[in-house]
Design a protein around this motif. Sequence first.
Motif, short mmCIF file in Angstrom:
data_model
loop_
_atom_site.label_atom_id
_atom_site.label_comp_id
_atom_site.label_asym_id
_atom_site.label_seq_id
_atom_site.Cartn_x
_atom_site.Cartn_y
_atom_site.Cartn_z
N GLU A 93 0.86 -1.18 -0.16
CA GLU A 93 -0.14 -0.04 0.17
C GLU A 93 0.98 1.13 -0.06
O GLU A 93 0.67 2.16 0.93
N TYR A 94 1.80 1.32 -0.82
CA TYR A 94 2.69 2.49 -1.05
C TYR A 94 2.58 2.82 -2.40
O TYR A 94 2.85 1.73 -3.33
N SER A 95 3.07 3.86 -2.82
CA SER A 95 3.32 4.25 -4.14
C SER A 95 4.75 4.25 -4.29
O SER A 95 5.54 4.31 -3.28
N LEU A 96 5.55 4.25 -5.68
CA LEU A 96 6.83 4.34 -5.72
C LEU A 96 7.32 5.69 -5.32
O LEU A 96 8.64 5.59 -4.51
N GLU A 97 6.81 6.85 -5.29
CA GLU A 97 7.07 7.97 -4.67
C GLU A 97 7.48 7.96 -3.36
O GLU A 97 8.56 8.52 -2.90
N LYS A 98 6.52 7.47 -2.59
CA LYS A 98 6.75 7.03 -1.13
C LYS A 98 7.74 6.27 -0.67
O LYS A 98 8.43 6.50 0.11
N LEU A 99 7.88 5.20 -1.42
CA LEU A 99 8.81 4.05 -1.20
C LEU A 99 10.36 4.78 -1.16
O LEU A 99 11.12 4.25 -0.62
N THR A 100 10.56 5.70 -2.26
CA THR A 100 11.82 6.33 -2.33
C THR A 100 12.16 7.12 -1.34
O THR A 100 13.44 7.12 -1.22
N GLN A 101 11.23 7.60 -0.38
CA GLN A 101 11.41 8.23 0.74
C GLN A 101 11.58 7.16 1.93
O GLN A 101 12.38 7.58 2.93
N LEU A 102 11.03 6.26 1.98
CA LEU A 102 10.86 5.41 2.76
C LEU A 102 12.43 4.36 2.91
O LEU A 102 12.78 3.78 3.89
N LEU A 103 12.92 4.07 1.82
CA LEU A 103 14.12 3.12 1.60
C LEU A 103 15.44 3.97 1.50
O LEU A 103 15.56 4.91 1.31
N ASP A 104 16.40 2.99 1.95
CA ASP A 104 18.03 3.82 1.73
C ASP A 104 18.32 3.97 0.58
O ASP A 104 18.26 3.13 -0.20
N PRO A 105 18.43 5.07 0.10
CA PRO A 105 18.92 5.42 -1.06
C PRO A 105 20.23 4.74 -1.52
O PRO A 105 20.64 4.77 -2.69
#
Length: 250
Positions: free
Chosen positions: A182-194
């Motif tokens: 239940e996440y967008s890719l935009e939100k996932l880029t903020q949640l995951l270690d870059p």
Amino acid sequence: MKVLIIEDEELSAERLENLLRAIDTDIHVLAIIPSVFETISYFQNPTNIQPDLIFLDIHLEDDNGFRIVESLNLMIPIIFTTAFDDYMLKAFKTHSIDYLLKPINPLELQASLLKFRKLREPAKEKKEAPAAGHATEKYKDRFLVSAGPRIFTFKTSEIAYFTIEQRATFLRLFDGRHFAVEYSLEKLTQLLDPASFFRINRTLLISIHAIRDIHTISAGRLKVELDPPASQEVFVSPERITEFKSWLGR
């Protein structure tokens, strides 16, 4: 800047040297070396000047250029030059700045040198250490998903990539299973270690550990093979290629 060119094709070496001088007259080419053996001898001689940057052809007259890195455990920044794209992923797993295909494009060479200079520049402002009692930035390390009546939890390290399919976001594990999230890719880029995940195009956010191979299809086109395989061919968006290469070599 002191540069060492390791190249067994005389014309290619001369062209690279001329391009470097045209870009920056302060660049000093210490030597042009055609083989693995002579390069290792150069670095083992304490009287030789150590370069700031190495241009390394992968296919040399006596062996593979990676042999130099492995034999000497080199930590000097490297820009790989080659007529083939077969070793791109391996190159970025070394202490490399960039990977240039022959014939070298002057603009791409200039961009590589700029990247090198930025990496060499000391940070203008040091980040302040977090105050006592304050938590440092933490990325998401676990995902909760459901499949029918069952609920699963997976470590982020188990996830190969996230993808958009039929307007929904799915995660795919390294074992091949996939689940809706239940996440967008935009939100996932903020949640995951870059450092570990990168969004390569509109529909794919991948783990660096999921990359099996990379191919240059044409100018401005990079094809990525993933493990487990994606449902269709995967390409890096043209506008993300430079950032993608930087991420690989981080």
